[in-house]
Write an enzyme that holds these catalytic residues in place. Sequence first.
Site, short mmCIF file in Angstrom:
data_model
loop_
_atom_site.label_atom_id
_atom_site.label_comp_id
_atom_site.label_asym_id
_atom_site.label_seq_id
_atom_site.Cartn_x
_atom_site.Cartn_y
_atom_site.Cartn_z
N ASN A 1 6.33 -21.26 -47.57
CA ASN A 1 5.52 -21.43 -48.61
C ASN A 1 4.78 -20.21 -49.36
OD1 ASN A 1 2.96 -21.25 -47.01
ND2 ASN A 1 3.83 -22.97 -45.99
N GLY B 1 9.02 -28.76 -41.18
CA GLY B 1 10.56 -28.46 -41.45
C GLY B 1 10.81 -27.05 -40.70
N VAL B 2 11.68 -26.43 -41.34
CA VAL B 2 12.42 -25.36 -40.84
C VAL B 2 11.09 -24.23 -40.65
CG1 VAL B 2 13.00 -24.35 -43.04
CG2 VAL B 2 14.47 -23.86 -41.16
N ASP B 3 10.08 -24.12 -41.40
CA ASP B 3 8.89 -23.08 -41.28
C ASP B 3 8.38 -23.42 -40.04
OD1 ASP B 3 7.38 -21.22 -42.30
OD2 ASP B 3 6.31 -22.37 -43.43
N SER C 1 14.60 -25.71 -50.16
CA SER C 1 13.95 -26.84 -51.12
C SER C 1 14.35 -28.00 -51.02
CB SER C 1 14.09 -26.29 -52.29
OG SER C 1 13.07 -25.24 -52.72
N THR C 2 15.44 -28.63 -49.83
CA THR C 2 15.73 -29.72 -50.02
C THR C 2 15.12 -30.90 -49.07
OG1 THR C 2 17.59 -29.46 -48.31
CG2 THR C 2 18.13 -28.83 -50.73
N GLY C 3 14.17 -30.46 -48.27
CA GLY C 3 13.41 -31.30 -47.30
C GLY C 3 11.97 -31.78 -48.00
N TYR D 1 10.34 -30.10 -50.19
CA TYR D 1 10.25 -29.85 -51.72
C TYR D 1 11.38 -30.70 -52.45
CZ TYR D 1 7.38 -25.58 -50.82
OH TYR D 1 6.12 -24.97 -50.29
P1 ADP Z 1 11.44 -27.04 -48.14
O1 ADP Z 1 9.96 -26.95 -48.14
O2 ADP Z 1 11.88 -25.91 -48.58
O3 ADP Z 1 12.10 -28.07 -48.61
P2 ADP Z 1 11.99 -28.02 -45.37
O4 ADP Z 1 11.96 -27.34 -44.05
O5 ADP Z 1 11.28 -29.14 -45.75
O6 ADP Z 1 11.94 -27.00 -46.31
O7 ADP Z 1 13.59 -28.44 -45.39
C1 ADP Z 1 14.49 -27.78 -45.80
C2 ADP Z 1 15.85 -28.25 -44.93
O8 ADP Z 1 15.84 -27.64 -43.76
C3 ADP Z 1 16.20 -29.65 -44.76
O9 ADP Z 1 17.43 -29.83 -45.10
C4 ADP Z 1 15.81 -29.82 -43.26
O10 ADP Z 1 16.42 -30.78 -42.91
C5 ADP Z 1 16.33 -28.57 -42.85
N1 ADP Z 1 15.62 -28.15 -41.40
C6 ADP Z 1 14.65 -28.55 -40.86
N2 ADP Z 1 14.43 -28.04 -39.47
C7 ADP Z 1 15.42 -26.99 -39.62
C8 ADP Z 1 16.24 -26.20 -38.19
N3 ADP Z 1 15.38 -26.23 -37.27
N4 ADP Z 1 17.43 -25.71 -38.53
C9 ADP Z 1 18.13 -25.99 -39.78
N5 ADP Z 1 17.50 -26.46 -40.64
C10 ADP Z 1 16.44 -27.23 -40.45
#
Ligand code: ADP
Length: 187
Positions: free
Chosen positions: A30, A38-40, A127-129, A131
């Site tokens: 962010n 999520g991934v962050d 951006s696909t979670g 966001y």
């Molecule tokens: P954003 O805020 O950019 O949308 P998110 O983290 O919410 O980011 O989601 C982005 C993508 O990352 C989603 O498709 C989610 O399923 C995926 N994701 C979540 N955790 C992991 C991980 N540990 N490794 C790979 N992809 C992940």
Amino acid sequence: MEVTIAGTKLKLLKGDITTQKVEAIVNAANTGLWGGSGVDGAIHRVGGPAIAEECRRIREEQGGCPTGQAVITTGGLLPTCYVVHTVGPIWRSGDQGEDKLLSDAYYNSLKIAQKNKIKSIAFPSISTGAYRFPLERAARIALDTIKTFLLQNPSSFNEVRIVLYTTSILEIYKKALMNLLEKEQSF
Ligand code: ADP
């Protein structure tokens, strides 16, 4: 699924980005580089406090990271040397510049990695979670932008991966890559 574009392997795979053995992984961060869900969240959890500490320093120096831009930190405890933090757009209506900002996020991540002489890099689906960017559209933009960068910068990477968290997301990216290959004869 794997293709070669201008000397670089482009791989789509299902997995967890925090376990990838590449020189850099990309974080869907962010603008405040605060860490989040999520991934962050996963990257900060596994990478440990060294990443947050460098994010704090970047925040103090330049106020964070604007949408579409990228910054780089250590990989901390991750099996990767670097984390490239980029900020994808929050999906609103599709007419707020979201497509260009998502493309910029991929392009600027590759640019900062190239500047740091990184040869292998793994992206999540930015951006696909949380966001809420529509998946098919995001997949097309991601692949199109990576392809454009690789054609403009032949052999600057050995490998670019896109690591998708679920089988259904992987299938969407595979379909988008097949559509791109059908359109293009230049690989
Ligand atoms: P954003 O805020 O950019 O949308 P998110 O983290 O919410 O980011 O989601 C982005 C993508 O990352 C989603 O498709 C989610 O399923 C995926 N994701 C979540 N955790 C992991 C991980 N540990 N490794 C790979 N992809 C992940």
